[in-house]
Design a protein around this motif. Structure first.
Motif, short mmCIF file in Angstrom:
data_model
loop_
_atom_site.label_atom_id
_atom_site.label_comp_id
_atom_site.label_asym_id
_atom_site.label_seq_id
_atom_site.Cartn_x
_atom_site.Cartn_y
_atom_site.Cartn_z
N ARG A 198 0.89 -1.16 0.00
CA ARG A 198 0.00 0.00 0.00
C ARG A 198 0.93 1.20 0.00
O ARG A 198 1.89 1.25 0.77
CB ARG A 198 -0.91 0.01 1.23
N ILE A 199 0.65 2.16 -0.89
CA ILE A 199 1.53 3.31 -1.01
C ILE A 199 0.80 4.59 -0.64
O ILE A 199 -0.43 4.63 -0.57
CB ILE A 199 2.12 3.42 -2.44
N GLU A 200 1.59 5.63 -0.43
CA GLU A 200 1.05 6.94 -0.08
C GLU A 200 0.11 7.43 -1.20
O GLU A 200 0.41 7.24 -2.38
CB GLU A 200 2.19 7.95 0.07
N PRO A 201 -1.00 8.08 -0.85
CA PRO A 201 -1.88 8.64 -1.88
C PRO A 201 -1.12 9.61 -2.78
O PRO A 201 -0.30 10.41 -2.32
CB PRO A 201 -2.95 9.38 -1.07
N GLY A 202 -1.32 9.48 -4.08
CA GLY A 202 -0.70 10.37 -5.05
C GLY A 202 0.75 10.04 -5.38
O GLY A 202 1.39 10.77 -6.13
N GLU A 226 3.20 7.33 -9.40
CA GLU A 226 4.21 7.57 -10.44
C GLU A 226 5.63 7.50 -9.86
O GLU A 226 6.51 6.86 -10.44
CB GLU A 226 3.96 8.93 -11.10
N ASP A 227 5.85 8.15 -8.73
CA ASP A 227 7.17 8.12 -8.09
C ASP A 227 7.52 6.70 -7.62
O ASP A 227 8.64 6.24 -7.77
CB ASP A 227 7.23 9.07 -6.91
N PHE A 228 6.54 6.01 -7.05
CA PHE A 228 6.76 4.64 -6.60
C PHE A 228 7.15 3.74 -7.77
O PHE A 228 8.09 2.95 -7.66
CB PHE A 228 5.50 4.10 -5.91
N TRP A 239 -2.44 -3.40 -10.08
CA TRP A 239 -2.74 -2.19 -9.32
C TRP A 239 -4.21 -2.17 -8.95
O TRP A 239 -5.07 -2.53 -9.76
CB TRP A 239 -2.46 -0.94 -10.15
N SER A 240 -4.50 -1.67 -7.74
CA SER A 240 -5.90 -1.45 -7.36
C SER A 240 -6.44 -0.27 -8.16
O SER A 240 -5.67 0.54 -8.69
CB SER A 240 -5.99 -1.17 -5.85
N GLU A 241 -7.73 -0.17 -8.24
CA GLU A 241 -8.35 0.91 -9.02
C GLU A 241 -7.98 2.28 -8.50
O GLU A 241 -7.87 3.23 -9.27
CB GLU A 241 -9.87 0.73 -9.06
N ASP A 242 -7.78 2.40 -7.19
CA ASP A 242 -7.44 3.71 -6.64
C ASP A 242 -5.94 4.02 -6.73
O ASP A 242 -5.50 5.10 -6.37
CB ASP A 242 -7.92 3.84 -5.18
N GLY A 243 -5.13 3.06 -7.24
CA GLY A 243 -3.71 3.29 -7.42
C GLY A 243 -2.91 3.33 -6.13
O GLY A 243 -1.77 3.77 -6.12
N GLN A 244 -3.50 2.83 -5.04
CA GLN A 244 -2.79 2.88 -3.77
C GLN A 244 -2.31 1.52 -3.29
O GLN A 244 -1.67 1.42 -2.24
CB GLN A 244 -3.66 3.52 -2.70
#
Length: 98
Positions: free
Chosen positions: A12-16, A19-21, A41-46
């Protein structure tokens, strides 16, 4: 059933930060003993799940303890909120014709 050696990591990554991840996440070299790799990837990209198929547990462990993997993990760390990972053995299931 053909036996596969599989490493699965879900982060799980930081919101937003997707791209950096993603820039930090992709290895600079192809690991020895890795047959294939997939990313979902999950739909919310997190949340990102990586699935890699390996020749053996030893090949996977060698990559995971390498300097290249250590540097990759350090580059990803600022974007990761939570991480789950594990090594599995198994194979493709037969899906009946419809």
């Amino acid at each position: 059933m053909e036996d596969h050696c599989v490493w699965v990591t879900t982060r799980r990554i930081e919101p937003g930060a997707l791209e950096d991840f993603e820039r930090a996440w992709r290895p600079g070299t192809h690991p020895d003993g890795m047959r294939r790799a997939f990313a979902y990837w999950s739909e919310d990209g997190q949340e990102i799940t990586g699935v890699s198929l390996w020749d053996s547990r030893d090949a996977c462990d060698a990559w995971r303890s390498s300097d290249a993997e250590k540097q990759r993990r350090e580059a990803m760390a600022p974007y990761v909120v939570e991480e789950r990972e594990g090594f599995y053995r198994g194979g493709e299931l037969t899906v009946p014709d419809r």
